[in-house]
Scaffold this active site. Structure first.
Site, short mmCIF file in Angstrom:
data_model
loop_
_atom_site.label_atom_id
_atom_site.label_comp_id
_atom_site.label_asym_id
_atom_site.label_seq_id
_atom_site.Cartn_x
_atom_site.Cartn_y
_atom_site.Cartn_z
N HIS A 30 22.83 59.86 24.67
CA HIS A 30 23.45 61.05 24.08
C HIS A 30 22.58 61.67 23.00
CE1 HIS A 30 27.84 60.80 25.58
NE2 HIS A 30 27.02 60.28 26.47
N HIS A 65 25.00 54.58 35.19
CA HIS A 65 26.32 54.03 35.46
C HIS A 65 26.25 52.71 36.21
CE1 HIS A 65 28.10 58.35 34.98
NE2 HIS A 65 27.65 57.83 33.84
#
EC number: 1.11.1.21
Length: 724
Positions: free
Chosen positions: A99, A267
């Site tokens: 992020h 993921h």
């Protein structure tokens, strides 16, 4: 006076410059006034390290091996105050690094993990960054231990990279060299919305046409890094989400294969968190009380269990083994049918229609229990979109290819905003040159500079030709991601040679003169272009009566087409240049606002902007040779006429329409010249006028020349990291 005196009303007795609690300022009375704050970002007064601190020198003291060992140990050292999922902080550290780096956008190079800006608002309090404050607090003992030899910016990105190594990935490499900022970048434009997670429609002309997203934005909603994991505006439709994923990743310079690799690799480990009531969370860090000590989103229902955390609202892991980097994401996504369900927090997520108990991931806190896996709408996009599906099938057929592709994409994600490889430091810097690093070969420096300079002077090129070509070559530099600039002479390559702002016909004519001279003297074309510009400035100074030599540092190299990712250079195309009084077309944003944005990207201060504009006007370097703002009958001398004219009260200024203003003598009405808004702002804005008046004074002629040369040299050398 008694503190309860009725005249005080209990108000603070200290007269502040602004009301920090309300976010207002004394200048808010005039919301349309030109705000120069973006040019004052990261003023030296905010930096506690002092003017002599050199991070690159401090890095030489860093024990990289010990640091990496400490980070590996941290990954499995679960703390009771914020317990790790499955006893491993890898997923949290990867999300923090992702992020930080993922806020990068190609359009203006802003965002990214290169400055440690995640420590400050607004990023530290974005909805998409819930609980990343905990990740940084977990890292604090390591930052404390290594001190000034390790920036927060480097530590945040390294923590994510070590997390992947800890989980079994062979990473591509890592470079140190990110220097911390010490103040929020509050003037960066993240969108016009006034509320978090406002509908995407606010930043699209047509939300069903992702390419219509407002530039320079890359995320689909205010407060998100990429796309909404629940679907477009929270409505599930994997194909529509795929279209948004493709656009938003392209806006951070990722192609489809890199995008699919990052989605799957990101993921393959970790989980989402939504096992509880999101409404019960406390305020974000910037809104929390002093007792929170800078941490936000307090969860009253966590009960000391990692499995009870709430961040995105989605709940569950993607794979059977969430602490191992493996092919589990593909096995899960393509090995099951999926249906839309609700998480405990009420978020839309996909869960398998049928799955064996042993294929379910274990509970993040209790290994005796197993929980359903889940997929986001963006994950389902990898299965539904034909292009992404084909790429995933290629990865599944060749796991080693997937690992390598992901490792390279992760390296690009976390290093894209660091600029050229010359800025990389450390033992793990990859030897391979990558095209997205904008490689430039080392240039010669032992040629006859004086002879080349004399040859340029005798070439027949005009002073304006010399100055404008050098300026156009150098002005592409942007300090946000250290791309562009004169080094490499990419102005002679596609796409830059064809940009309207570079006046292609004039540019080709000038290059046809300079390129043979460069070859004759064994110099690079990049050096020759800059040397010619310096010569033009020296000629202008001489015409003003000053003998000055513009500093010149040889050694620039010449890039080739093979070294140039032409597509990624398209966003660097100038659509305006206040320094050459040019707009490609009319825009919703005022020309002076565009000039401030470009000035900040070039790393210039407000005084440097003022002196450069005044000098460029005096030398007659406007785009297309227009006379707007050139207040001299014989342009070419580096004089202060631009400023003396603006401040001369014998003149009045009349709007002549179409963005042009006439300068008229107050008494006779005779037209003295023409100007644009880009000229008049230096007399109308109170701050810029104060700077302009400095150079309009009778004793300013020499100071002006010296200041112009210093600012000019800063622009020409902005991308010379080899001499910094």
């Amino acid at each position: 006076m008694d503190g309860n005196d009725v005249n005080t009303g209990g108000k603070c007795p200290v007269m502040h410059g602004g009301m920090t609690s309300s976010g207002t300022s004394v200048t808010d009375w005039w919301p349309n006034a030109l705000n120069l704050d973006i040019l004052h970002q990261h003023d030296s007064k905010t930096n506690p390290m002092g003017p002599d601190f050199d991070y690159r020198e401090e890095l030489k003291k860093l024990d990289v091996g010990a640091l990496k060992a400490d980070l590996h140990a941290l990954m499995t050292d679960s703390q009771a105050w914020w317990p790790a999922d499955w006893g491993h902080y890898g997923g949290l550290m990867i999300r923090m690094a992702w992020h930080a780096a993922g806020s990068y956008r190609l359009a203006d190079g802003r965002g990214g993990g290169g400055t440690g800006n995640q420590r400050f608002a607004p990023l530290n309090s974005w909805p998409d960054n819930v609980s990343l404050d905990k990740a940084r607090r977990l890292l604090w003992p390591i930052k404390k231990k290594y001190g000034n030899a390790l920036s927060w910016a480097d530590l945040i990105i390294l923590a994510g990279t070590i997390a992947y190594e800890s989980m079994g990935l062979k990473t591509f490499g890592f470079a140190f060299g990110r220097e911390d900022i010490w103040h929020p970048e509050k003037d960066v434009y993240w969108g016009s919305e006034k509320e978090w997670l406002a509908p995407s429609d606010a930043r699209y002309d047509d939300v069903d046409a992702p390419e219509t997203m407002e530039n320079p934005l890359a995320a689909v909603q205010m407060g998100l890094i990429y796309v909404n994991p629940e679907g477009v505006n929270g409505v599930s439709d994997p194909q529509k989400t795929a279209d948004q994923v493709r656009e938003t990743f392209a806006r951070m310079a990722m192609n489809d294969e890199e995008t699919a690799a990052l989605t799957a690799g990101g993921h393959t480990v970790g989980k989402t968190h939504g096992n509880g009531d999101a409404e019960a969370l406390g305020p974000e860090p910037e809104a929390a009380g002093p007792e929170a000590q800078g941490m936000g989103w307090v969860n009253p229902n966590m009960g000391g269990k990692a499995a009870n955390a709430v961040t995105s609202g989605l709940e569950g892991a993607w794979t059977t083994e969430p602490t191992k980097f493996d092919m589990g994401f593909f096995d899960m996504l393509f090995g099951h049918e999926w249906e839309l369900r609700k998480s405990p927090a009420g978020a839309n997520q996909w869960e398998p229609v049928d799955i064996k108990e042993e294929d379910k991931p274990r509970d993040a806190s209790d290994p005796t229990k197993r929980r359903n896996p889940m997929m986001t709408d963006a994950d389902m996009a990898m299965k539904v979109d034909p292009t992404y599906r084909a790429i995933c099938e290629k990865f599944m057929a060749d796991p080693e290819y997937f690992r390598d592709t992901f490792a390279r994409a992760w390296f690009k994600l976390t290093h894209r905003d660091m600029g050229p490889k010359a800025r990389y430091i450390g033992p793990d810097v990859p030897a391979e040159d990558l095209i997205w690093q904008d490689p430039i070969p080392e240039g010669p420096s032992n040629y006859d500079i004086g002879g080349l300079k004399a040859a340029i002077a005798a070439s027949g090129l005009s002073q304006q030709d010399m100055v404008t070509t050098a300026w156009d070559s150098a002005r592409t530099y942007r300090g946000s991601d250290m791309r562009g600039g004169a080094n490499g002479a990419r102005i002679r390559l596609a796409p830059q040679k064809d940009w309207a702002g570079n006046e292609p016909e004039r540019l080709a004519r000038v290059l046809s003169v300079l390129e043979p001279l460069a070859a004759q003297f064994g110099a690079s074309v990049a050096d020759t272009i800059v040397l010619a510009g310096n010569l033009g400035v020296e000629m202008a100074a001489a015409a003003a009566g000053f003998d000055i030599t513009v500093p010149f540092a040889p050694g620039r190299g010449d890039a080739t087409d093979e070294m140039t990712d032409a597509e990624s250079f398209e966003p660097l195309e100038p659509i305006h240049d206040g320094y050459r009084n040019w707009l490609k077309k009319d825009y919703a944003v005022a020309p002076e606002e565009l000039m401030l944005d470009r000035t900040q990207l070039m790393g210039l201060t407000a005084p440097e902007m003022v002196v450069l504009v005044g000098g460029m006007r005096a030398m007659g370097t406007n785009h297309g040779g227009t006379a707007h703002g050139v207040f001299s009958e014989a342009p070419g001398a580096l004089t202060t006429e631009f400023f003396t004219t603006l401040t001369d009260m014998t003149y009045t200024w009349v709007d002549a329409g179409e963005g042009v203003y006439q300068i008229r003598d107050r008494n006779s009405g005779k037209i003295r010249g023409t100007a644009t808004r880009l000229d008049l702002v230096f007399g109308s804005n109170s701050i810029l006028r104060a700077y302009a008046e400095v150079y309009a004074q009778d004793d300013a002629a020499e100071k002006f020349v010296i200041d112009f040369v210093n600012a000019w040299t800063k622009v020409m050398n902005a991308d010379r990291f080899d001499i910094a």
